[in-house]
Motif scaffolding. Structure first.
Motif, PDB file in Angstrom:
ATOM      1  N   ASN A   1       0.795  -1.229   0.000  1.00 39.34           N
ATOM      2  CA  ASN A   1       0.000   0.000   0.000  1.00 39.34           C
ATOM      3  C   ASN A   1       0.826   1.277   0.000  1.00 39.34           C
ATOM      4  OD1 ASN A   1      -2.956  -0.712   0.164  1.00 39.34           O
ATOM      5  ND2 ASN A   1      -2.181  -1.968   1.827  1.00 39.34           N
ATOM      6  N   PHE A   2       2.103   1.195   0.365  1.00 38.56           N
ATOM      7  CA  PHE A   2       2.911   2.411   0.430  1.00 38.56           C
ATOM      8  C   PHE A   2       4.176   2.335  -0.421  1.00 38.56           C
ATOM      9  CE2 PHE A   2       0.448   2.504   4.388  1.00 38.56           C
ATOM     10  CZ  PHE A   2      -0.122   3.760   4.280  1.00 38.56           C
ATOM     11  N   LEU A   3       4.968   1.284  -0.248  1.00 35.03           N
ATOM     12  CA  LEU A   3       6.226   1.205  -0.993  1.00 35.03           C
ATOM     13  C   LEU A   3       5.988   0.973  -2.485  1.00 35.03           C
ATOM     14  CD1 LEU A   3       9.290   1.185  -1.013  1.00 35.03           C
ATOM     15  CD2 LEU A   3       9.221  -1.265  -0.467  1.00 35.03           C
ATOM     16  N   LEU A   4       5.146   0.000  -2.822  1.00 39.39           N
ATOM     17  CA  LEU A   4       4.921  -0.290  -4.239  1.00 39.39           C
ATOM     18  C   LEU A   4       4.288   0.883  -4.995  1.00 39.39           C
ATOM     19  CD1 LEU A   4       3.826  -4.051  -4.363  1.00 39.39           C
ATOM     20  CD2 LEU A   4       6.032  -3.022  -4.903  1.00 39.39           C
ATOM     21  N   PRO A   5       3.260   1.563  -4.445  1.00 40.90           N
ATOM     22  CA  PRO A   5       2.737   2.736  -5.168  1.00 40.90           C
ATOM     23  C   PRO A   5       3.801   3.798  -5.407  1.00 40.90           C
ATOM     24  CG  PRO A   5       1.161   2.044  -3.522  1.00 40.90           C
ATOM     25  CD  PRO A   5       2.408   1.231  -3.286  1.00 40.90           C
ATOM     26  N   TRP A   6       4.666   4.016  -4.424  1.00 39.94           N
ATOM     27  CA  TRP A   6       5.730   5.008  -4.595  1.00 39.94           C
ATOM     28  C   TRP A   6       6.706   4.579  -5.682  1.00 39.94           C
ATOM     29  CZ3 TRP A   6      11.080   4.561  -3.484  1.00 39.94           C
ATOM     30  CH2 TRP A   6      11.790   5.752  -3.622  1.00 39.94           C
ATOM     31  N   LEU A   7       7.090   3.303  -5.691  1.00 40.18           N
ATOM     32  CA  LEU A   7       8.008   2.815  -6.718  1.00 40.18           C
ATOM     33  C   LEU A   7       7.386   2.889  -8.109  1.00 40.18           C
ATOM     34  CD1 LEU A   7       9.550  -0.308  -4.911  1.00 40.18           C
ATOM     35  CD2 LEU A   7      10.676   1.865  -5.426  1.00 40.18           C
ATOM     36  N   VAL A   8       6.117   2.494  -8.211  1.00 38.25           N
ATOM     37  CA  VAL A   8       5.435   2.554  -9.509  1.00 38.25           C
ATOM     38  C   VAL A   8       5.365   3.987 -10.004  1.00 38.25           C
ATOM     39  CG1 VAL A   8       3.215   2.212 -10.667  1.00 38.25           C
ATOM     40  CG2 VAL A   8       4.120   0.437  -9.158  1.00 38.25           C
ATOM     41  N   TYR A   9       5.023   4.912  -9.106  1.00 37.09           N
ATOM     42  CA  TYR A   9       4.935   6.320  -9.496  1.00 37.09           C
ATOM     43  C   TYR A   9       6.294   6.842  -9.959  1.00 37.09           C
ATOM     44  CZ  TYR A   9       4.464  11.363  -9.149  1.00 37.09           C
ATOM     45  OH  TYR A   9       4.477  12.707  -9.429  1.00 37.09           O
ATOM     46  N   ARG A  10       7.326   6.518  -9.165  1.00 34.00           N
ATOM     47  CA  ARG A  10       8.648   7.065  -9.478  1.00 34.00           C
ATOM     48  C   ARG A  10       9.161   6.582 -10.835  1.00 34.00           C
ATOM     49  NH1 ARG A  10      13.956   7.312  -5.541  1.00 34.00           N
ATOM     50  NH2 ARG A  10      15.385   8.167  -7.088  1.00 34.00           N
ATOM     51  N   TYR A  11       8.988   5.307 -11.130  1.00 34.28           N
ATOM     52  CA  TYR A  11       9.568   4.762 -12.352  1.00 34.28           C
ATOM     53  C   TYR A  11       8.665   4.928 -13.572  1.00 34.28           C
ATOM     54  CZ  TYR A  11      13.310   2.796  -9.558  1.00 34.28           C
ATOM     55  OH  TYR A  11      14.396   2.656  -8.724  1.00 34.28           O
ATOM     56  N   SER A  12       7.383   5.202 -13.357  1.00 37.41           N
ATOM     57  CA  SER A  12       6.496   5.409 -14.500  1.00 37.41           C
ATOM     58  C   SER A  12       6.328   6.883 -14.848  1.00 37.41           C
ATOM     59  CB  SER A  12       5.120   4.789 -14.228  1.00 37.41           C
ATOM     60  OG  SER A  12       4.494   5.414 -13.114  1.00 37.41           O
ATOM     61  N   HIS A  13       6.709   7.777 -13.926  1.00 43.50           N
ATOM     62  CA  HIS A  13       6.527   9.206 -14.161  1.00 43.50           C
ATOM     63  C   HIS A  13       7.230   9.706 -15.422  1.00 43.50           C
ATOM     64  CE1 HIS A  13       7.182  13.574 -13.604  1.00 43.50           C
ATOM     65  NE2 HIS A  13       6.000  13.537 -13.004  1.00 43.50           N
ATOM     66  N   PRO A  14       8.495   9.323 -15.693  1.00 49.01           N
ATOM     67  CA  PRO A  14       9.140   9.812 -16.920  1.00 49.01           C
ATOM     68  C   PRO A  14       8.450   9.360 -18.189  1.00 49.01           C
ATOM     69  CG  PRO A  14      10.767   8.927 -15.375  1.00 49.01           C
ATOM     70  CD  PRO A  14       9.420   8.526 -14.867  1.00 49.01           C
ATOM     71  N   HIS A  15       7.734   8.255 -18.127  1.00 52.79           N
ATOM     72  CA  HIS A  15       7.109   7.699 -19.330  1.00 52.79           C
ATOM     73  C   HIS A  15       5.633   8.067 -19.463  1.00 52.79           C
ATOM     74  CE1 HIS A  15      10.768   5.280 -19.572  1.00 52.79           C
ATOM     75  NE2 HIS A  15      10.543   4.898 -18.313  1.00 52.79           N
ATOM     76  N   LEU A  16       4.935   8.201 -18.343  1.00 54.66           N
ATOM     77  CA  LEU A  16       3.484   8.416 -18.375  1.00 54.66           C
ATOM     78  C   LEU A  16       3.064   9.818 -17.971  1.00 54.66           C
ATOM     79  CD1 LEU A  16       2.330   5.047 -16.731  1.00 54.66           C
ATOM     80  CD2 LEU A  16       2.585   5.557 -19.166  1.00 54.66           C
ATOM     81  N   GLY A  17       3.977  10.601 -17.407  1.00 53.63           N
ATOM     82  CA  GLY A  17       3.595  11.906 -16.887  1.00 53.63           C
ATOM     83  C   GLY A  17       2.996  11.772 -15.501  1.00 53.63           C
ATOM     84  N   GLU A  18       2.685  12.922 -14.882  1.00 50.77           N
ATOM     85  CA  GLU A  18       2.228  12.892 -13.491  1.00 50.77           C
ATOM     86  C   GLU A  18       0.877  12.203 -13.332  1.00 50.77           C
ATOM     87  OE1 GLU A  18       2.190  15.792  -9.593  1.00 50.77           O
ATOM     88  OE2 GLU A  18       2.466  16.653 -11.584  1.00 50.77           O
ATOM     89  N   THR A  19      -0.078  12.531 -14.197  1.00 47.04           N
ATOM     90  CA  THR A  19      -1.407  11.917 -14.068  1.00 47.04           C
ATOM     91  C   THR A  19      -1.347  10.428 -14.328  1.00 47.04           C
ATOM     92  OG1 THR A  19      -2.453  13.985 -14.771  1.00 47.04           O
ATOM     93  CG2 THR A  19      -3.779  11.979 -14.893  1.00 47.04           C
ATOM     94  N   GLY A  20      -0.666  10.031 -15.401  1.00 47.69           N
ATOM     95  CA  GLY A  20      -0.556   8.610 -15.708  1.00 47.69           C
ATOM     96  C   GLY A  20       0.173   7.839 -14.627  1.00 47.69           C
ATOM     97  N   ALA A  21       1.207   8.453 -14.045  1.00 47.59           N
ATOM     98  CA  ALA A  21       1.946   7.780 -12.982  1.00 47.59           C
ATOM     99  C   ALA A  21       1.092   7.627 -11.731  1.00 47.59           C
ATOM    100  CB  ALA A  21       3.217   8.565 -12.660  1.00 47.59           C
ATOM    101  N   LEU A  22       0.279   8.633 -11.414  1.00 43.96           N
ATOM    102  CA  LEU A  22      -0.623   8.508 -10.269  1.00 43.96           C
ATOM    103  C   LEU A  22      -1.632   7.384 -10.470  1.00 43.96           C
ATOM    104  CD1 LEU A  22      -1.327  12.235  -9.337  1.00 43.96           C
ATOM    105  CD2 LEU A  22      -0.250  10.526  -7.881  1.00 43.96           C
ATOM    106  N   ILE A  23      -2.183   7.300 -11.682  1.00 47.27           N
ATOM    107  CA  ILE A  23      -3.132   6.217 -11.978  1.00 47.27           C
ATOM    108  C   ILE A  23      -2.447   4.863 -11.854  1.00 47.27           C
ATOM    109  CG2 ILE A  23      -4.576   5.201 -13.775  1.00 47.27           C
ATOM    110  CD1 ILE A  23      -5.089   8.044 -14.791  1.00 47.27           C
ATOM    111  N   ALA A  24      -1.226   4.766 -12.382  1.00 42.82           N
ATOM    112  CA  ALA A  24      -0.493   3.499 -12.299  1.00 42.82           C
ATOM    113  C   ALA A  24      -0.175   3.136 -10.859  1.00 42.82           C
ATOM    114  CB  ALA A  24       0.791   3.589 -13.116  1.00 42.82           C
TER     115      ALA A  24
END
Length: 213
Positions: A14-37
């Protein structure tokens, strides 16, 4: 609360994985896409809990709700002050949910506490509900904790929102963390004290002659 493997796993999901997904997807998906991911791990975990135990994980719901609110705040505009307000919206929404649950038969903290006990022991949810039925004072204590946390979180959001809208941004960035952590710390200290006082009151008193004997 003891750090049992199941509880640690839930924190990771609930905390570590969402942060990791956001951090590594942000350069590719942008802020909104990374939040959704980033909402995918807690959603999947909640679905697994629903299938396995026929219950919705309360912590996952709160995390996903915070992500949804962040996306909604972004949709309202990307001005600097709106971005400052974004993190306050999550705690404010949780505080309002606590307060709205007070008129209900079971306040929100009842379900959070039941979920915690269910993670710690087999059949914990049923044992917790039985304990609430056996001790009427426990239900009132849970309602008091819901009220205090609801008022505290809502007040923290109101204060930080006022600061974000009226203060210079530089001052807000310096002072805001102290306000947030100070209120969370005070709520946590009060909760620990309140639980200890409840435990002392629930312990049976030993007569003096029994001690002497």
């Amino acid at each position: 609360m003891k750090l049992r493997p199941g509880f640690v796993l839930e924190l990771v999901v609930n905390f570590l994985l969402p942060w990791l997904v956001y951090r590594y997807s942000h350069p590719h998906l942008g802020e909104t896409g990374a939040l959704i991911a980033s909402a995918v791990p807690p959603i999947l975990w909640s679905l697994i809990e629903l299938v396995r135990f026929r219950r919705v994980d309360a912590l996952s719901v709160i995390v996903v709700g915070g992500i949804v609110l962040s996306i909604g705040a972004m949709a309202l505009g990307g001005s600097p002050r709106m971005l400052l307000l974004r993190e306050s919206l999550v705690s404010g929404a949780i505080g309002v949910a606590f307060l709205l649950s007070l008129p209900m038969r079971r306040p929100l903290i009842f379900y959070l506490a039941r979920a915690s006990v269910a993670r710690e022991m087999e059949g914990g949810a049923a044992r917790f509900e039985a304990l609430v039925q056996e001790r009427p004072g426990l239900s009132g204590a849970l309602r008091m904790m819901t009220l205090v946390w609801g008022v505290g979180l809502t007040g923290e959001t109101a204060l930080r929102s006022w600061m974000a809208l009226t203060w210079p941004i530089e001052r807000f960035l310096v002072v805001s963390p102290f306000i947030g952590y100070g209120i969370y710390g005070a709520l946590t200290v009060w909760t620990v004290w309140y639980r200890k006082s409840l435990r002392k009151r629930s312990e049976p008193s030993v007569p003096a002659d029994g001690v002497a004997g």
